[in-house]
Design a protein around this motif. Structure first.
Motif, PDB file in Angstrom:
ATOM      1  N   SER A  37       0.768  -1.116  -0.147  1.00 35.90           N
ATOM      2  CA  SER A  37      -0.175  -0.037  -0.212  1.00 35.90           C
ATOM      3  C   SER A  37       0.884   1.201  -0.015  1.00 35.90           C
ATOM      4  CB  SER A  37      -0.715  -0.093   1.141  1.00 35.90           C
ATOM      5  OG  SER A  37      -0.085  -0.401   2.338  1.00 35.90           O
ATOM      6  N   SER A  38       0.227   2.523  -0.185  1.00 36.25           N
ATOM      7  CA  SER A  38       0.960   3.674  -0.439  1.00 36.25           C
ATOM      8  C   SER A  38       1.759   3.878   0.926  1.00 36.25           C
ATOM      9  CB  SER A  38       0.008   4.597  -0.692  1.00 36.25           C
ATOM     10  OG  SER A  38       0.723   5.817  -1.119  1.00 36.25           O
ATOM     11  N   GLY A  39       3.046   4.336   0.701  1.00 35.25           N
ATOM     12  CA  GLY A  39       3.853   4.911   1.805  1.00 35.25           C
ATOM     13  C   GLY A  39       4.556   3.663   2.473  1.00 35.25           C
ATOM     14  N   CYS A  40       4.362   2.581   2.062  1.00 38.15           N
ATOM     15  CA  CYS A  40       5.067   1.161   2.718  1.00 38.15           C
ATOM     16  C   CYS A  40       6.565   1.148   2.572  1.00 38.15           C
ATOM     17  CB  CYS A  40       4.306  -0.101   2.319  1.00 38.15           C
ATOM     18  SG  CYS A  40       4.915  -0.585   0.704  1.00 38.15           S
ATOM     19  N   LYS A  42       8.240   1.053  -0.766  1.00 40.34           N
ATOM     20  CA  LYS A  42       8.635   0.658  -2.281  1.00 40.34           C
ATOM     21  C   LYS A  42       9.547   1.518  -2.971  1.00 40.34           C
ATOM     22  CE  LYS A  42       4.301   0.650  -3.713  1.00 40.34           C
ATOM     23  NZ  LYS A  42       3.634   1.275  -2.661  1.00 40.34           N
ATOM     24  N   THR A  43       9.232   2.712  -2.875  1.00 40.43           N
ATOM     25  CA  THR A  43      10.134   3.622  -3.667  1.00 40.43           C
ATOM     26  C   THR A  43      11.324   3.913  -2.903  1.00 40.43           C
ATOM     27  OG1 THR A  43       8.312   4.984  -4.483  1.00 40.43           O
ATOM     28  CG2 THR A  43      10.494   6.061  -4.500  1.00 40.43           C
ATOM     29  N   THR A  44      11.287   3.686  -1.641  1.00 39.86           N
ATOM     30  CA  THR A  44      12.537   3.831  -0.974  1.00 39.86           C
ATOM     31  C   THR A  44      13.603   2.589  -1.229  1.00 39.86           C
ATOM     32  OG1 THR A  44      11.291   5.010   0.906  1.00 39.86           O
ATOM     33  CG2 THR A  44      13.495   4.164   1.447  1.00 39.86           C
ATOM     34  N   LEU A  45      12.870   1.301  -1.210  1.00 37.93           N
ATOM     35  CA  LEU A  45      13.722   0.333  -1.664  1.00 37.93           C
ATOM     36  C   LEU A  45      14.318   0.379  -3.063  1.00 37.93           C
ATOM     37  CD1 LEU A  45      13.937  -2.222   0.094  1.00 37.93           C
ATOM     38  CD2 LEU A  45      12.261  -3.310  -1.713  1.00 37.93           C
TER      39      LEU A  45
HETATM   40  N1  LIG Z   1      12.909  11.952   1.774  1.00 37.49           N
HETATM   41  C1  LIG Z   1      12.075  11.890   2.924  1.00 37.49           C
HETATM   42  N2  LIG Z   1      11.841  12.249   3.988  1.00 37.49           N
HETATM   43  C2  LIG Z   1      11.220  11.686   5.092  1.00 37.49           C
HETATM   44  N3  LIG Z   1      10.506  10.661   4.908  1.00 37.49           N
HETATM   45  C3  LIG Z   1      10.311  10.201   3.653  1.00 37.49           C
HETATM   46  C4  LIG Z   1      11.105  10.445   2.646  1.00 37.49           C
HETATM   47  N4  LIG Z   1      11.006  10.028   1.741  1.00 37.49           N
HETATM   48  C5  LIG Z   1      10.015   8.937   2.087  1.00 37.49           C
HETATM   49  N5  LIG Z   1       9.657   8.969   3.220  1.00 37.49           N
HETATM   50  C6  LIG Z   1       8.937   8.266   4.098  1.00 37.49           C
HETATM   51  O1  LIG Z   1       8.963   7.109   3.968  1.00 37.49           O
HETATM   52  C7  LIG Z   1       7.953   6.131   3.696  1.00 37.49           C
HETATM   53  C8  LIG Z   1       7.974   5.177   2.498  1.00 37.49           C
HETATM   54  O2  LIG Z   1       7.812   5.979   1.300  1.00 37.49           O
HETATM   55  P1  LIG Z   1       8.035   5.586   0.033  1.00 37.49           P
HETATM   56  O3  LIG Z   1       8.102   6.690  -0.854  1.00 37.49           O
HETATM   57  O4  LIG Z   1       9.037   4.636  -0.144  1.00 37.49           O
HETATM   58  O5  LIG Z   1       6.709   4.788  -0.118  1.00 37.49           O
HETATM   59  P2  LIG Z   1       5.828   4.197  -1.359  1.00 37.49           P
HETATM   60  O6  LIG Z   1       5.721   2.636  -1.022  1.00 37.49           O
HETATM   61  O7  LIG Z   1       6.552   4.484  -2.741  1.00 37.49           O
HETATM   62  O8  LIG Z   1       4.700   4.732  -1.449  1.00 37.49           O
HETATM   63  P3  LIG Z   1       3.553   5.082  -2.741  1.00 37.49           P
HETATM   64  O9  LIG Z   1       2.943   3.963  -3.335  1.00 37.49           O
HETATM   65  O10 LIG Z   1       2.657   6.093  -2.183  1.00 37.49           O
HETATM   66  O11 LIG Z   1       4.582   5.771  -3.820  1.00 37.49           O
HETATM   67  C9  LIG Z   1       6.722   6.940   3.738  1.00 37.49           C
HETATM   68  O12 LIG Z   1       6.295   6.889   5.326  1.00 37.49           O
HETATM   69  C10 LIG Z   1       7.348   8.577   3.643  1.00 37.49           C
HETATM   70  O13 LIG Z   1       6.677   9.363   4.125  1.00 37.49           O
END
Ligand SMILES: Nc1ncnc2c1ncn2[C@@H]1O[C@H](COP(=O)(O)OP(=O)(O)OP(=O)(O)O)[C@@H](O)[C@H]1O
Ligand SMILES: [Mg+2]
Lengths: 350, 306
Positions: A37-40, A42-45
């Motif tokens: 789900s959003s914010g889990c 994925k992008t960070t990985l």
């Molecule tokens: N530069 C940053 N500074 C602080 N917190 C961050 C930063 N980038 C991401 N986060 C936090 O890390 C968590 C994961 O973010 P991420 O972007 O990896 O989510 P995601 O799984 O890609 O979500 P989505 O499907 O919405 O793209 C989120 O809670 C976000 O708030």
């Protein structure tokens, strides 16, 4: 060609730990889909693999080589960003060409590749346009072409199809799967669309709140969900989860339930229910049913024979192989356990 | 049928009334600005053009009709024009390059950068005349001249700053650069901050070396602001006056006599040359218009607007 290994990897933004102690192996030459789900996270990985948002603890290996601190340009990786990150001042052609020029690919080879990949994403007529004159979907396709044209050994894609219409998305999905089969490149594909995940993946990595919930083939994830989260994430509507007592729960997918005014044979679960709503979804029918203990469940059926009327009393039934058991922590109860649990379930039958 | 038509006619009339009312309001709103423009720009320009056709002084500008006689420029006009062009060229290059460099250096938000930003911006708040005085002291060749004192302490030779024909103009450019770079830097920096970081990350993954990212991505993306700087610095420098008046008063010799000083001289310091000064003013204005038109016609094509 590349295998990527995460070894106890953590990522923190300041004090906020987004990912902790993550172990994961992304197999060489496979189509791996990260879903959650959003914010889990994925992008960070993905950003850690690309090297543009380095891990704050642990190690990442690519083909056995530690790349945790290697700069992105040395990694032979291409990425499609969630917001495309097209170069706005360059034409479509220049966008696609930029990475090749930096790699010192000769001019005729560049032109050949640009023509090839522009054709694949259907952007040939737009090669000399500026991105500002293009639609969101067209920009996304430039981003895809720009990444593909580099022929990287790892291909990262962050929701690359989210802005395309249903028809184009289906076509691009097939195109990407074929491309991956043809190139044999490692693909890591992020989506929050479970259908996309199921249809494209060799391996699905299911994430929630920075933790991996399950890794497996689409079949494994569907038939042997590792926990309640995984069971409820995949499938629409989600799996019905009911109490068995002592904190133990059991689950049945809406599409695994049989319903009929008569009691059928060879089932394990028998409950009396009352049909509250019946929705016609084309090939399928979807019902909301209230059980005698007041709990409502969802039932889906592709079979018009099983069709029942709204506001009627029915038997709700399921065979043993479609019933999943979970312990108090939500973990799947493996083999060995189920027989006595099935007996207990039978004991509750009506 | 008839009732509908009359209703439609009534609606049309109402729409026209509303349109008329908003027309009146919008003109009322720009009226103050228009009034100032007419009083302080358009009227003086016309009367300057008028005066440029006569022989006279400030008390009595219209002593004798000269037709276009004032427009045959004296030799020292070309010196002043060359000085102005040199000043403008140096200021333009120096301010542009320094604002871009400082902006590139400061745009990441760090504590140090907030301090640096303030330090860079403060000179902009100092009055031009005061800044001129301060810098003439700093650059003075007297024992209290700070720059030379520091130079000598470091074992470097003294520089003649404002006292030599070869360095005086550049010294004034230096002062005005110090004064304005913080302001322009702020404009460039906010433009840089609006570039999404993913674009830079993408460039890194594309293997783009830093210099290439800078010239192929950063510069084109801030080109609207760079164009704005080009226009404002060019027109601003062309009119430079107060710092020159304070720091060198056109000297040594005629080394820093710029157009606006030249015009001031002929208008108020000499006898019966007001018409000639006005003619020089009209020519100066024409040059500025030409340069600006050139910028818009040719340079603006290279600007990338979002
Ligand atoms: N530069 C940053 N500074 C602080 N917190 C961050 C930063 N980038 C991401 N986060 C936090 O890390 C968590 C994961 O973010 P991420 O972007 O990896 O989510 P995601 O799984 O890609 O979500 P989505 O499907 O919405 O793209 C989120 O809670 C976000 O708030
Ligand atoms: Mg994301």
């Amino acid at each position: 060609m590349a295998e990527i290994v995460f070894d106890k990897v953590g990522k923190a933004f300041g004090d906020v730990k987004v990912i902790e102690n993550l172990d994961l192996t992304i197999e060489d030459g496979k189509f791996t889909v990260l879903v959650g789900s959003s914010g889990c996270g994925k992008t960070t990985l993905l950003r850690m693999i690309a090297g543009i948002g380095p891990a704050t603890s642990g190690h990442i290996y690519m083909d056995g080589k530690d790349i945790t601190h290697q700069p992105p340009e040395k990694r032979d990786i291409a990425m499609v960003f969630q917001n495309y990150a097209i170069y706005p001042t360059m034409s479509v052609r220049e966008n696609i060409e930029f990475g090749l020029k930096n790699k010192k690919v000769p001019k005729d080879e560049r032109d050949r590749r640009i023509a090839e990949y522009a054709e694949i994403v259907g952007m040939t007529p737009y090669l000399d346009r500026k991105p500002s004159d293009l639609s969101g979907g067209q920009r996304q396709r430039i981003a895809l072409a720009r990444a593909m044209v580099k022929k990287p050994s790892v291909f990262l894609m962050d929701e690359p199809l989210s802005n395309l219409d249903a028809k184009l998305r289906a076509a691009m999905r097939v195109e990407l799967i074929e491309l991956q089969r043809r190139l044999g490149t490692t693909f890591v594909y992020v989506t929050h669309d479970q259908i996309e995940a199921m249809s494209m993946a060799d391996t699905i990595v299911l994430m929630e709140k920075g933790k991996i919930q399950q890794i497996g083939s689409p079949e494994e994830i569907y038939h042997q969900p590792a926990n309640v989260f995984s069971a409820q994430f995949i499938g629409t509507p989600p799996m019905n989860i009911l109490e068995l007592g002592d904190g133990i729960r059991y689950g049945v997918r809406p599409e695994s339930i049989r319903m009929s005014p008569q009691r059928m044979d060879n089932m394990v679960l028998y409950r009396k229910g009352h049909v509250i709503t019946r929705e016609m979804l084309g090939a399928e029918l979807q019902y909301k049913v209230r059980l005698s203990n007041g709990i409502t469940i969802m039932v889906r059926s592709e079979n018009e024979r099983d069709d029942v009327e709204e506001d009627t009393d029915v038997w709700v039934m399921a065979p043993a192989r479609h019933i999943h058991f979970f312990d108090a922590d939500g973990k799947r109860l493996g083999h060995g356990g189920p027989q006595n649990l099935l007996d207990r379930l039978g004991g509750m039958n009506e | 049928m008839t009732s509908i038509t009359s209703l439609e006619r009534e609606q049309q009339r109402e729409a026209r009334r509303i349109k008329h009312r908003s027309w009146v309001t919008s003109y009322l709103m720009i009226l103050p600005a228009m009034a100032f423009l007419v009083a302080f720009v358009i009227y003086p320009t016309i009367s300057m053009a008028h005066m440029s056709l006569y022989y006279g002084n400030a008390k009595n500008p219209y002593k004798k009709w000269m037709a276009l006689g004032n427009y045959s420029m004296r030799d020292d006009f070309w010196v002043a024009l060359r000085n102005t062009a040199a000043y403008t060229g140096m200021a333009l290059v120096l301010v542009m390059i320094l604002s871009i460099l400082f902006a590139q250096w400061m745009y990441k938000s760090r504590k140090l950068n907030n301090v640096a930003q303030t330090l860079f911006f403060t000179p902009h708040l100092v009055a031009g005349v005061s800044a001129g005085f301060i810098w003439s002291w700093l650059m003075s060749s007297q024992p209290y001249g700070l720059f030379n004192t520091v130079f000598n302490a470091l074992g470097l030779p003294s520089v003649r700053w404002l006292d030599s024909t070869s360095t005086a103009m550049f010294s004034i450019v230096l002062m005005n650069t110090w004064k304005s770079v913080g302001y322009y830097c702020l404009i460039i920096m906010s433009a840089m901050k609006s570039i999404p970081t993913e674009i830079y990350e993408s460039a890194k993954l594309d293997g783009s070396p830093a210099w290439k990212t800078f010239f192929k991505i950063t510069i084109p993306m801030i080109s609207p602001q760079l164009f704005f700087l080009l226009i404002t610095i060019t027109t601003g420098s062309f009119k430079v006056f107060d710092s020159v008046r304070i720091m060198t008063n056109g000297g040594p010799g005629d080394a820093t006599r710029v157009l606006s000083m030249y015009i001031y001289d002929y208008a108020f310091q000499r006898n019966n040359t007001l018409g000639y000064a006005c003619a020089a003013g009209i020519i100066m204005m024409a040059i500025m218009v030409l340069v600006t038109v050139f910028d818009f016609a040719f340079v603006e094509k290279k600007v990338h607007y979002q």
